[in-house]
Design a protein around this motif. Sequence first.
Motif, short mmCIF file in Angstrom:
data_model
loop_
_atom_site.label_atom_id
_atom_site.label_comp_id
_atom_site.label_asym_id
_atom_site.label_seq_id
_atom_site.Cartn_x
_atom_site.Cartn_y
_atom_site.Cartn_z
N ILE A 74 0.85 -1.17 0.00
CA ILE A 74 0.00 0.00 0.00
C ILE A 74 0.89 1.23 0.00
CG2 ILE A 74 -0.24 -0.02 2.53
CD1 ILE A 74 -3.11 1.14 2.04
N LYS A 75 0.59 2.15 -0.90
CA LYS A 75 1.35 3.39 -1.05
C LYS A 75 0.46 4.56 -0.67
CE LYS A 75 3.84 6.22 -4.47
NZ LYS A 75 2.95 7.41 -4.39
N LEU A 76 0.89 5.33 0.32
CA LEU A 76 0.18 6.52 0.76
C LEU A 76 1.12 7.70 0.59
CD1 LEU A 76 -1.33 5.16 4.10
CD2 LEU A 76 -2.34 5.06 1.81
N GLY A 77 0.84 8.56 -0.35
CA GLY A 77 1.75 9.67 -0.60
C GLY A 77 3.11 9.17 -1.03
N ASP A 78 4.15 9.52 -0.25
CA ASP A 78 5.51 9.10 -0.59
C ASP A 78 5.95 7.87 0.18
OD1 ASP A 78 5.72 11.35 -2.25
OD2 ASP A 78 6.44 12.61 -0.60
N THR A 79 5.06 7.25 0.94
CA THR A 79 5.42 6.12 1.78
C THR A 79 4.77 4.84 1.29
OG1 THR A 79 5.63 7.54 3.72
CG2 THR A 79 5.36 5.19 4.13
N THR A 80 5.56 3.78 1.14
CA THR A 80 5.06 2.47 0.73
C THR A 80 5.34 1.46 1.83
OG1 THR A 80 5.45 2.95 -1.62
CG2 THR A 80 5.23 0.63 -0.99
N VAL A 81 4.32 0.69 2.19
CA VAL A 81 4.42 -0.32 3.24
C VAL A 81 4.05 -1.67 2.65
CG1 VAL A 81 3.54 -1.10 5.48
CG2 VAL A 81 3.91 1.34 5.07
N THR A 82 4.84 -2.69 2.96
CA THR A 82 4.50 -4.05 2.55
C THR A 82 3.40 -4.57 3.45
OG1 THR A 82 6.74 -4.48 1.76
CG2 THR A 82 5.37 -6.40 2.28
N THR A 83 2.36 -5.12 2.87
CA THR A 83 1.24 -5.64 3.64
C THR A 83 1.38 -7.13 3.85
OG1 THR A 83 -0.13 -6.05 1.70
CG2 THR A 83 -0.26 -3.86 2.69
N GLY A 84 0.71 -7.62 4.89
CA GLY A 84 0.69 -9.05 5.18
C GLY A 84 -0.74 -9.55 5.20
N ARG A 85 -0.97 -10.63 5.92
CA ARG A 85 -2.29 -11.24 5.93
C ARG A 85 -3.29 -10.40 6.71
NH1 ARG A 85 -3.86 -15.94 4.29
NH2 ARG A 85 -1.69 -16.58 4.02
N THR A 86 -4.50 -10.37 6.20
CA THR A 86 -5.60 -9.68 6.86
C THR A 86 -6.84 -10.57 6.86
OG1 THR A 86 -6.95 -7.68 6.88
CG2 THR A 86 -6.39 -8.60 4.74
N ASN A 87 -7.79 -10.24 7.70
CA ASN A 87 -9.05 -10.97 7.74
C ASN A 87 -10.20 -9.98 7.74
OD1 ASN A 87 -11.40 -12.21 9.57
ND2 ASN A 87 -10.33 -13.89 8.55
N LEU A 88 -11.04 -10.07 6.74
CA LEU A 88 -12.20 -9.20 6.65
C LEU A 88 -13.45 -10.07 6.59
CD1 LEU A 88 -12.81 -5.96 4.88
CD2 LEU A 88 -14.33 -7.86 4.30
N GLN A 89 -14.42 -9.78 7.46
CA GLN A 89 -15.65 -10.56 7.49
C GLN A 89 -16.85 -9.64 7.57
OE1 GLN A 89 -15.86 -14.13 9.80
NE2 GLN A 89 -13.64 -14.25 10.09
N MET A 90 -17.95 -10.10 6.99
CA MET A 90 -19.18 -9.33 7.01
C MET A 90 -20.34 -10.20 6.56
SD MET A 90 -18.58 -6.84 3.75
CE MET A 90 -17.17 -6.14 4.61
N GLY A 91 -21.52 -9.71 6.83
CA GLY A 91 -22.70 -10.31 6.27
C GLY A 91 -23.11 -9.53 5.04
N VAL A 92 -23.73 -10.22 4.10
CA VAL A 92 -24.28 -9.58 2.91
C VAL A 92 -25.72 -10.03 2.75
CG1 VAL A 92 -24.15 -9.38 0.40
CG2 VAL A 92 -22.05 -9.41 1.75
N VAL A 93 -26.62 -9.09 2.65
CA VAL A 93 -28.02 -9.40 2.38
C VAL A 93 -28.30 -9.08 0.92
CG1 VAL A 93 -30.42 -8.87 2.94
CG2 VAL A 93 -28.70 -8.92 4.76
N GLN A 94 -28.58 -10.12 0.15
CA GLN A 94 -28.90 -9.96 -1.27
C GLN A 94 -30.38 -9.58 -1.39
OE1 GLN A 94 -26.65 -9.96 -3.45
NE2 GLN A 94 -24.96 -11.25 -2.73
#
Length: 313
Positions: A74-94
């Motif tokens: 992820i690059k924000l302005g002039d700074t770049t950071v290496t990302t690792g594992r993440t967990n995103l969860q949610m419900g979805v109502v169709q």
Amino acid sequence: MRPISTRTRLATVSALTALGAFASLGTATAAGPALNGEWAPFTRCPVDAPAMLNADGFDRTPQCVVSSSASGTIKLGDTTVTTGRTNLQMGVVQNADGTSTVVAPASGALVAEPATVPGGLLGLMCPSDIFVITGICESLENSSLNKITATMESVGAPYAFDQTAGALTDLPIVALPVRIHLENPLLGDNCYIGTAADPIVLRPENRNYPEFGMTFFQGDGTVDPAGEMSRINLTGATQNDSTFAVPGATGCGLNVGLINAAVNAKTGLPSAAGNNSVTLNDTQTHLTGLNAPGTVVPDAGKVLAENWHSAVE
């Protein structure tokens, strides 16, 4: 394996693919109970949220979604950071009209452990032409106080979820408002890039199509080709967004505004859209729901919740 209509598959695949697009920092630890079998990844699905429980299975169909990414940048302005594992969860109502409603867990949709910012405070705000900051920079050299970590956090529920875009490439899938918490003793407890009122809003897009797989299981998570639940697995997709703007840092340091200015000057914040980007590699995304929600109208949401709770080990 029971037949699945093209329309149902498209809606499910598109919803699932979208969630693989979310950004991360660090190595995620998905808090929540251990779940049996095919339910295992869905530890934080908000099955007890009113919007999920009230999904009737006819006009509104409830589903659980989880997505993770092993690495990226992820690059924000002039700074770049290496990302690792993440967990995103949610419900979805169709919804019957083709739209989707995203339901985030009470604790927030995104869970990620901190990542180390390259160069620490020295890299983040030094050198500086601000006298006090120059003194801090000199004292930080070879100091353990130099280390700084960054954690991406949800600030509000995702929105603008587009099922069709989730099944295609190069179209915005969803809007995810986040902020980044910068942590170091000299920065204080409230140093953020982005706020709830002025968040970083990621709108990820698929750059390739993921591999598709499906399993069926009983309500308690036990694999069963004739089970009442199905789980779709999409793997290997790369997602990217380079359209988001990044606001300046706020709340950094005991002397309000002083370290903000140094951090912003060094990192190039605020940063307009087009100067920032996030890329996630090898996303692993899973979606589960009832195979035939119409057979349990108006209690589809309640049945989904009961099944989830029955899988808790």
